[in-house]
Design a protein around this motif. Structure first.
Motif, PDB file in Angstrom:
ATOM      1  N   UNK A  50      -4.658  18.323  -8.487  1.00 19.87           N
ATOM      2  CA  UNK A  50      -3.427  17.774  -7.923  1.00 19.87           C
ATOM      3  C   UNK A  50      -3.765  17.301  -6.516  1.00 19.87           C
ATOM      4  N   UNK A  51      -3.901  15.980  -6.357  1.00 19.42           N
ATOM      5  CA  UNK A  51      -4.421  15.420  -5.111  1.00 19.42           C
ATOM      6  C   UNK A  51      -3.280  14.775  -4.330  1.00 19.42           C
ATOM      7  N   UNK A  52      -2.943  15.286  -3.150  1.00 22.10           N
ATOM      8  CA  UNK A  52      -1.877  14.655  -2.344  1.00 22.10           C
ATOM      9  C   UNK A  52      -2.355  13.332  -1.755  1.00 22.10           C
ATOM     10  N   UNK A  53      -1.414  12.412  -1.600  1.00 22.62           N
ATOM     11  CA  UNK A  53      -1.729  11.103  -1.039  1.00 22.62           C
ATOM     12  C   UNK A  53      -1.643  11.153   0.481  1.00 22.62           C
ATOM     13  N   UNK A  54      -2.629  10.554   1.136  1.00 22.05           N
ATOM     14  CA  UNK A  54      -2.614  10.398   2.582  1.00 22.05           C
ATOM     15  C   UNK A  54      -2.050   9.022   2.922  1.00 22.05           C
ATOM     16  N   UNK A  55      -1.440   8.927   4.084  1.00 20.33           N
ATOM     17  CA  UNK A  55      -0.802   7.679   4.537  1.00 20.33           C
ATOM     18  C   UNK A  55       0.283   7.243   3.557  1.00 20.33           C
ATOM     19  N   UNK A  56       0.889   8.194   2.878  1.00 21.33           N
ATOM     20  CA  UNK A  56       1.938   7.895   1.919  1.00 21.33           C
ATOM     21  C   UNK A  56       2.604   9.186   1.469  1.00 21.33           C
ATOM     22  N   UNK A  57       3.349   9.114   0.385  1.00 17.84           N
ATOM     23  CA  UNK A  57       4.057  10.275  -0.145  1.00 17.84           C
ATOM     24  C   UNK A  57       3.654  10.526  -1.585  1.00 17.84           C
ATOM     25  N   UNK A  58       3.788  11.798  -2.011  1.00 19.68           N
ATOM     26  CA  UNK A  58       3.539  12.149  -3.395  1.00 19.68           C
ATOM     27  C   UNK A  58       2.121  12.615  -3.652  1.00 19.68           C
ATOM     28  N   UNK A  59       1.812  12.814  -4.944  1.00 17.14           N
ATOM     29  CA  UNK A  59       0.481  13.276  -5.341  1.00 17.14           C
ATOM     30  C   UNK A  59       0.112  12.687  -6.694  1.00 17.14           C
ATOM     31  N   UNK A  60      -1.198  12.696  -6.966  1.00 14.48           N
ATOM     32  CA  UNK A  60      -1.736  12.265  -8.249  1.00 14.48           C
ATOM     33  C   UNK A  60      -2.244  13.475  -9.021  1.00 14.48           C
ATOM     34  N   UNK A  61      -2.069  13.458 -10.334  1.00 14.34           N
ATOM     35  CA  UNK A  61      -2.604  14.495 -11.220  1.00 14.34           C
ATOM     36  C   UNK A  61      -3.762  13.884 -11.998  1.00 14.34           C
ATOM     37  N   UNK A 117       0.845  -1.190   0.000  1.00 16.71           N
ATOM     38  CA  UNK A 117       0.000   0.000   0.000  1.00 16.71           C
ATOM     39  C   UNK A 117       0.882   1.243   0.000  1.00 16.71           C
ATOM     40  N   UNK A 118       0.599   2.193  -0.904  1.00 15.64           N
ATOM     41  CA  UNK A 118       1.439   3.384  -1.055  1.00 15.64           C
ATOM     42  C   UNK A 118       0.723   4.677  -0.674  1.00 15.64           C
ATOM     43  N   UNK A 119      -0.577   4.628  -0.467  1.00 18.11           N
ATOM     44  CA  UNK A 119      -1.286   5.842  -0.098  1.00 18.11           C
ATOM     45  C   UNK A 119      -2.706   5.855  -0.637  1.00 18.11           C
ATOM     46  N   UNK A 120      -3.490   6.758  -0.119  1.00 15.90           N
ATOM     47  CA  UNK A 120      -4.886   6.888  -0.543  1.00 15.90           C
ATOM     48  C   UNK A 120      -5.259   8.356  -0.627  1.00 15.90           C
ATOM     49  N   UNK A 121      -6.330   8.612  -1.364  1.00 11.16           N
ATOM     50  CA  UNK A 121      -6.913   9.947  -1.422  1.00 11.16           C
ATOM     51  C   UNK A 121      -8.354   9.794  -1.891  1.00 11.16           C
TER      52      UNK A 121
END
Length: 721
Positions: free
Chosen positions: A270-281, A250-254
């Motif tokens: 641009x949605x940041x990931x919770x419980x992880x690092x980075x963001x999704x576009x 598991x790498x993250x959720x949003x």
């Protein structure tokens, strides 16, 4: 949302007399207090289920990250017995995982005063841990006797499936373009990850492709969801790292809240990931309601001459470039079925019918205790891809478990004859063999041919997430034989050409030599697409004269019939046939080797002393699946090219002729360097002009619409009764 629960009455006449009739239970689910923590962040994502008599009659929406959620949802239930309590259960929603239990409580209906609005507080408990404080739920409840004859309600065909439909009419479409991710967390020892993304909106799920060895993946994929709620809803998104041989990381959720997004407009998020690092576009677009409907047989738009004329005008050639996504519409009249399979111990069934077109799914009501049901319903769908297949499936409704499969038909839209009522023989789930019964349908398809042709050159719509692929010995053998047939065709063609050089037939060699000299001496580049028109024209003449150019279909049908039950019983792995000298054929040797690896993996899983080999065997299984899928892909492309030239789908063959004619004219009149220059400029500037454009290959998109032999055979073997 309504729920109906009808319990069979006693045979005693006095029971009917003393029973006051049905009751209407109106419930307002207000809010929760101090609910249990189930997530690592110290919160939960609670939702509530109501059950009566073991049957789920209501499910609330999910409130994200809140231990004091406010729902304010109303539900009206019809019950005929106050002896059955209302069972209330609370769960924590976990996308991609099993939902966590948060507590339950009972509301005893016999204790409620009639026709009085009561505020009720339910203390949630866990039967396994009765001392734990799991919080409370606040409800407002009103119980009212329902006027009317109980006998009349009993004999009505209206039950849970009629009101609380498994498939509702959607109010709009949500299109999500998954562009890229940035600065993801490294999960592997090499400092990278193999990320993929899962999306979920209600029961709708999608899974992206996996991008190997990167922390900044670019997917450029699009997914469409049906929107059922006027106020929007939440799309749950999780990111995972693909691991061969063990559980994915598991790498993250949003989540994306759709309620503030305006319709008919594309939003870049641009949605940041919770419980992880980075963001999704992401690019998110909400569109208005599609023209889908369910109506009775007496009310349908195509029977009205004025409405039919308007629809024909809407899809006329003059409007070919207006709203290219609106290709056409299909109307399906589900009349009745006859001689269905008896699925219940009483010798009867409770059949209902599900109509599916791509990811659009609607269903009829249930007709109880009947093997010859009449539905008389009309379904209307928008057509987004004229190459879609209409699937009509009949199920038997079961009170306390999932529905039983009774039969299915699959009808390509391009094969439909408008306005003709037909009886279709029901088939198995894989459409490889008959089941009992027939279904009577009348279908009309109206579409714009220009829009349909243009939509053929864009990526095909993805289906909702399906079962993960698994190793299948029979499927491996089938795909191996398909690839072998394609290779043998190429070898035979090469041998034929070589025989001209070897002068095995002087007459043939002389003709080939003269043709070679003539073509080489006069060759121009435009002759390449022109030459491809010749086999299309030749096969068209053969088809028009009544000759069948699809000899391979019967062979594929026989192959499918021999393997009709293989997908249900793969674990048994029956012994393959041997050659005359007692040795296994080469194809069987390959498949037996892969199957033996699969069984070794299963054996190690139950042997604690050998679990050190599990990762390797998992990797072997992944290799087997990759080989299985690669063989299918190679064979499918070869078969699709062949089926384009032999007019398996005339619309696609005509489209190929139009494309080849246009190519011939362009190459004849425009110098090649200008064509290559225009292509190169377009490729180099595409991302500058549209940074978030989803690239595609028009030729592969065209071939994806042409059916392979595996897809052709079931449709040919779905005869009309």
């Amino acid at each position: 949302m309504l729920g109906i629960n009808i319990v069979e009455p006693s045979n005693a006449e006095t029971a009917l007399v003393t029973n006051p009739g049905m009751y209407q239970l109106d419930i307002i689910l207000k809010k929760g207090h101090n609910l249990a923590i189930r997530d690592r962040g110290g919160t939960s994502d609670p939702y509530v289920k109501f059950k009566i008599g073991g049957k789920e009659v209501f499910r609330s929406k999910t409130i994200n990250k809140n231990l004091n959620p406010v729902w304010d949802e109303k539900v009206s239930l019809l019950v005929d017995s106050l002896r059955e309590p209302l069972y209330v259960k609370v769960f924590d929603y976990d996308f991609g995982l099993q939902d966590d239990f948060m507590g339950s409580a009972y509301l005893y209906l016999e204790s409620l005063e009639h026709q009085r609005n009561l505020d009720v507080t339910l203390d949630l408990e866990d039967p396994q841990y009765p001392d734990h404080d799991l919080g409370t739920l606040d409800l407002a409840v009103t119980l009212s006797p329902k006027e009317g004859d109980f006998r009349e309600a009993l004999h009505s065909s209206m039950r849970l499936s009629d009101v609380h439909r498994k498939a509702q009419l959607w109010r709009g479409i949500v299109s999500i373009s998954l562009i890229e991710a940035r600065d993801l967390q490294p999960m592997d020892a090499n400092g990278f990850s193999d990320p993929y993304v899962k999306f979920r909106l209600g029961h709708q799920k999608y899974k992206s492709k996996t991008i190997p060895k990167t922390l900044n993946p670019q997917w450029r994929e699009q997914f469409d969801f049906h929107l059922y709620e006027e106020q929007g809803g939440f799309i749950d998104i999780t990111v995972w790292d693909k691991d061969a041989g063990k559980k994915d990381d598991f790498m993250g959720r949003c989540s994306v809240d759709l309620s503030p997004l305006s319709k008919e407009h594309t939003h870049k998020l641009d949605v940041p990931l919770e419980e992880g690092e980075g963001m999704l576009v992401l690019l998110v677009t909400l569109t208005g309601a599609a023209a889908v409907s369910i109506s009775d047989l007496s009310v349908n738009i195509l029977d009205d001459p004025h409405e039919r004329h308007q629809i024909l005008q809407r899809y006329s050639v003059l409007r070919s470039f207006h709203n290219l996504k609106d290709v056409g519409m299909v109307q399906v009249k589900v009349i009745r079925a006859e001689r269905l399979m008896a699925a219940d111990v009483t010798g009867k069934s409770d059949p209902f019918c599900v109509v599916e077109l791509s990811n659009d799914r609607l269903q009829t009501h249930t007709v109880y205790k009947n093997l010859n049901p009449e539905w008389n319903k009309v379904f209307t769908f928008n057509v987004k891809d004229i190459h879609s297949v209409l699937e009509v499936t009949v199920y038997d409704e079961d009170r306390d478990r999932s529905a039983d499969f009774l039969g299915k038909v699959a009808i390509p839209l391009l094969n439909i004859q408008n306005g003709e009522r037909k009886a279709y023989a029901l088939k198995s789930k894989e459409l490889t063999g008959p089941t009992k019964g027939v279904i009577f349908l009348e279908i009309d398809v109206i579409f714009n041919a220009v829009k349909a042709g243009l939509r053929t050159l864009i990526p095909i719509e993805q289906k909702y997430i399906e079962d993960e692929p698994r190793v299948s010995k029979q499927l491996l053998l089938q795909n191996f034989n398909r690839v072998r047939r394609c290779i043998l065709f190429l070898i035979n063609a090469g041998c034929y050409i070589n025989s001209c050089f070897e002068w095995h037939s002087p007459q043939r060699s002389i003709c080939a030599f003269l043709l070679f000299v003539l073509v080489v001496w006069n060759f121009e580049l435009y002759m390449i697409p022109l030459a491809l028109l010749l086999p299309l024209a030749w096969n068209y003449i053969l088809v028009a004269s009544g000759k069948d150019t699809r000899q391979d279909v019967q062979a594929m049908e026989d192959l499918l019939e021999d393997e009709d039950e293989d997908y249900e019983k793969d674990d048994k792995v029956p012994r393959p046939g041997h050659s005359d000298d007692g040795r296994l054929p080469e194809s069987h040797i390959l498949v037996d080797m892969l199957a033996s690896w699969h069984f070794e993996w299963i054996r190690v899983m139950v042997d604690p002393e050998r679990k050190g080999f599990i990762n390797k065997l998992y990797a072997i299984q992944d290799v087997c699946i990759s080989v299985q899928n690669a063989l299918d892909e190679v064979a499918s492309y070869g078969e699709r090219i062949k089926n384009t030239f032999n007019w398996t789908v005339p619309f696609l063959s005509w489209l190929a002729i139009v494309a080849l004619c246009v190519a011939t004219v362009l190459i004849y009149y425009i110098p090649l360097r200008y064509i290559v220059l225009a292509w190169g400029v377009n490729k180099f500037t595409k991302k500058l002009r549209d940074p978030y454009n989803i690239d595609n290959n028009e030729l592969l998109d065209f071939l994806s619409r042409v059916p392979s032999d595996i897809q052709v055979a079931p449709s040919n073997r779905n005869p009309l009764a």
